[in-house]
Design a protein around this motif. Structure first.
Motif, PDB file in Angstrom:
ATOM      1  N   UNK A 219      33.520  38.310  58.296  1.00 32.91           N
ATOM      2  CA  UNK A 219      34.202  39.309  57.741  1.00 32.91           C
ATOM      3  C   UNK A 219      34.685  39.522  56.111  1.00 32.91           C
ATOM      4  N   UNK A 220      35.655  38.846  56.121  1.00 33.32           N
ATOM      5  CA  UNK A 220      36.457  39.218  54.783  1.00 33.32           C
ATOM      6  C   UNK A 220      35.320  38.756  53.379  1.00 33.32           C
ATOM      7  N   UNK A 221      34.089  37.863  53.821  1.00 33.80           N
ATOM      8  CA  UNK A 221      33.101  37.335  52.377  1.00 33.80           C
ATOM      9  C   UNK A 221      32.803  38.722  52.608  1.00 33.80           C
ATOM     10  N   UNK A 222      32.146  38.831  53.922  1.00 34.83           N
ATOM     11  CA  UNK A 222      31.197  40.284  53.523  1.00 34.83           C
ATOM     12  C   UNK A 222      31.741  41.381  53.103  1.00 34.83           C
ATOM     13  N   UNK A 223      32.714  41.489  53.305  1.00 35.72           N
ATOM     14  CA  UNK A 223      33.650  42.659  52.786  1.00 35.72           C
ATOM     15  C   UNK A 223      33.528  43.251  51.500  1.00 35.72           C
ATOM     16  N   UNK A 224      33.708  42.048  50.267  1.00 36.44           N
ATOM     17  CA  UNK A 224      33.682  41.901  49.640  1.00 36.44           C
ATOM     18  C   UNK A 224      32.670  41.916  48.525  1.00 36.44           C
ATOM     19  N   UNK A 225      31.095  41.500  49.244  1.00 36.78           N
ATOM     20  CA  UNK A 225      30.138  41.674  48.712  1.00 36.78           C
ATOM     21  C   UNK A 225      29.007  42.721  49.453  1.00 36.78           C
ATOM     22  N   UNK A 226      28.917  43.581  50.669  1.00 33.55           N
ATOM     23  CA  UNK A 226      28.834  44.169  51.159  1.00 33.55           C
ATOM     24  C   UNK A 226      28.546  45.596  50.012  1.00 33.55           C
ATOM     25  N   UNK A 227      27.574  46.243  49.947  1.00 37.75           N
ATOM     26  CA  UNK A 227      27.730  47.340  49.793  1.00 37.75           C
ATOM     27  C   UNK A 227      27.305  49.062  50.148  1.00 37.75           C
ATOM     28  N   UNK A 228      27.786  48.613  51.217  1.00 38.97           N
ATOM     29  CA  UNK A 228      28.422  50.123  52.308  1.00 38.97           C
ATOM     30  C   UNK A 228      29.606  50.343  51.529  1.00 38.97           C
ATOM     31  N   UNK A 229      29.348  51.717  51.414  1.00 38.95           N
ATOM     32  CA  UNK A 229      30.369  52.750  51.292  1.00 38.95           C
ATOM     33  C   UNK A 229      30.814  52.727  49.833  1.00 38.95           C
ATOM     34  N   UNK A 230      30.874  51.247  49.067  1.00 33.85           N
ATOM     35  CA  UNK A 230      31.028  51.144  47.711  1.00 33.85           C
ATOM     36  C   UNK A 230      30.995  49.701  47.272  1.00 33.85           C
ATOM     37  N   UNK A 231      30.621  49.399  46.208  1.00 30.42           N
ATOM     38  CA  UNK A 231      29.890  48.121  45.313  1.00 30.42           C
ATOM     39  C   UNK A 231      30.556  47.835  44.708  1.00 30.42           C
ATOM     40  N   UNK A 232      31.206  46.511  44.840  1.00 33.05           N
ATOM     41  CA  UNK A 232      32.619  45.984  44.807  1.00 33.05           C
ATOM     42  C   UNK A 232      31.859  46.175  42.987  1.00 33.05           C
ATOM     43  N   UNK A 233      30.246  45.665  42.688  1.00 31.41           N
ATOM     44  CA  UNK A 233      30.196  45.298  41.680  1.00 31.41           C
ATOM     45  C   UNK A 233      29.892  43.504  41.194  1.00 31.41           C
ATOM     46  N   UNK A 234      30.257  43.359  40.251  1.00 32.98           N
ATOM     47  CA  UNK A 234      29.973  41.615  40.189  1.00 32.98           C
ATOM     48  C   UNK A 234      31.259  41.084  40.766  1.00 32.98           C
ATOM     49  N   UNK A 235      30.874  40.231  41.786  1.00 31.53           N
ATOM     50  CA  UNK A 235      31.334  39.328  42.859  1.00 31.53           C
ATOM     51  C   UNK A 235      31.180  37.579  42.653  1.00 31.53           C
ATOM     52  N   UNK A 236      30.508  37.571  41.281  1.00 28.15           N
ATOM     53  CA  UNK A 236      30.268  35.678  40.911  1.00 28.15           C
ATOM     54  C   UNK A 236      31.235  35.686  40.767  1.00 28.15           C
ATOM     55  N   UNK A 237      32.753  35.513  39.682  1.00 32.60           N
ATOM     56  CA  UNK A 237      34.170  34.534  40.076  1.00 32.60           C
ATOM     57  C   UNK A 237      34.406  34.656  41.368  1.00 32.60           C
ATOM     58  N   UNK A 238      34.272  35.757  42.501  1.00 28.54           N
ATOM     59  CA  UNK A 238      35.338  35.304  43.547  1.00 28.54           C
ATOM     60  C   UNK A 238      34.314  34.614  44.179  1.00 28.54           C
ATOM     61  N   UNK A 239      32.915  35.021  44.538  1.00 30.88           N
ATOM     62  CA  UNK A 239      32.052  33.843  45.267  1.00 30.88           C
ATOM     63  C   UNK A 239      32.233  31.787  44.558  1.00 30.88           C
ATOM     64  N   UNK A 240      32.209  32.090  43.187  1.00 33.27           N
ATOM     65  CA  UNK A 240      32.669  30.510  42.924  1.00 33.27           C
ATOM     66  C   UNK A 240      33.912  30.294  42.887  1.00 33.27           C
ATOM     67  N   UNK A 241      35.089  31.459  43.228  1.00 31.56           N
ATOM     68  CA  UNK A 241      36.234  30.876  43.516  1.00 31.56           C
ATOM     69  C   UNK A 241      36.458  30.616  45.165  1.00 31.56           C
ATOM     70  N   UNK A 242      35.719  31.304  45.902  1.00 30.47           N
ATOM     71  CA  UNK A 242      36.029  31.024  47.434  1.00 30.47           C
ATOM     72  C   UNK A 242      34.739  29.571  47.927  1.00 30.47           C
TER      73      UNK A 242
END
Length: 316
Positions: free
Chosen positions: A148-171
């Motif tokens: 749920x948390x990871x999908x929230x960051x990467x979802x394009x619903x409502x607003x797109x968080x942009x480049x999430x490569x660093x977040x995914x790498x850390x996750x």
């Protein structure tokens, strides 16, 4: 290795020059974000010259009238050389009073032309906002699942968080369990501080300061890859009465950041981000509040208001 941009995290930093306080001014070649590098002055340019001390008393030859002998020709001292340096100019954050009259009139005309009956830009946005408002509540956050948390960051619903490569790498580096705990800590500290109060407690730093500490990775609750867009994304769903789904102050070549919208729709300039007066948290929250206050009432919710601002910005 190239320096990473603190806004979009792309390794595309370019040196612009030395600022008056001695720090290095940098620019991101990807998103055009500007920032200052360095914590304290490192150049003589950063030192404000002290006023020149009065010349020490020397015996002077006097004329018959008792006046001091004149200096030889060509030795007059420039007044500018002894004058203290002027104080640095401080750019204050704009208010509605700074909107030009022409911009006020144009905004009123745009609001009148904005169709009241229209299809919602994203039919799933309202449900997405309600779901995550519950997820990020003090009661719901401890029970959120990794997906749920990871999908929230990467979802394009409502607003797109942009480049999430660093977040995914850390996750991936931390693994689902530790990454979930870390991201929960980010959300909890951003929304409720250490006191755990949904209303800001005097014992906690202000929301803008907590935002800055998390975005600049200076808080023990920070998580690598979680910066301005993701933090603003959290606020848009957890504080639905206040925060617009516009996640960046500076958006680079896209031209739809809050700085661009404030310039085109309100006719005001936002100050540059710095680490003392206009921090990333103060710019993120202050620009949001300025835009929302300027357009006033007449919108169904903040999603509707954001759609209007983007439309008004596109009108040129």
């Amino acid at each position: 290795m190239a320096l990473a941009c603190p806004s979009c995290e792309a390794a595309a930093a370019e040196y612009v020059g030395m600022a008056d306080d001695g720090r290095n001014e940098m620019k991101c070649g990807s998103c055009d974000h500007h920032w200052m590098l360095g914590a304290k002055p490192v150049s003589p340019r950063a030192v404000v010259p002290k006023p020149a001390k009065a010349a020490t008393s020397r015996a002077t030859r006097t004329t018959g009238s008792g006046s001091a002998a004149s200096r030889p020709a060509g030795t007059t001292r420039s007044a500018a050389a002894t004058a203290p340096a002027p104080a640095p100019v401080v750019v204050r954050f704009p208010t509605l009073d700074d909107m030009p009259g022409a911009s006020l009139q144009r905004l009123a005309s745009l609001k009148a032309a904005w169709p009241r009956q229209r299809q919602r830009p994203d039919p799933y946005a309202a449900d997405f906002r309600r779901l995550h408002e519950l997820m990020f509540s003090s009661a719901g956050l401890p029970h959120t699942e990794p997906g749920q948390l990871k999908d929230f960051v990467t979802s394009d619903v409502l607003a797109l968080s942009g480049n999430t490569t660093s977040f995914s790498r850390e996750w991936n580096r931390l693994g689902d369990r530790d990454a979930t705990e870390r991201f929960r800590s980010v959300v909890e500290y951003l929304l409720r501080g250490e006191s755990g109060d949904d209303e800001d407690s005097p014992a906690d730093p202000a929301l803008e300061d907590r935002f800055t500490a998390l975005a600049e990775q200076r808080s023990p609750y920070a998580m690598a890859g979680v910066r301005e867009p993701i933090l603003t994304h959290v606020l848009t769903v957890a504080r639905p009465e206040r925060f617009l789904p516009l996640l960046r102050v500076d958006s680079g070549s896209g031209g739809e950041g809050k700085r661009d919208i404030a310039r085109s729709v309100l006719g005001v300039e936002l100050p540059d981000v710095d680490r003392s007066r206009h921090t990333v948290g103060k710019l993120a929250c202050g620009s949001n509040d300025l835009l929302l206050d300027a357009i006033g009432a007449g919108f169904a919710d903040v999603d509707d208001a954001a759609a209007f601002l983007l439309w008004a910005h596109a009108q040129g």
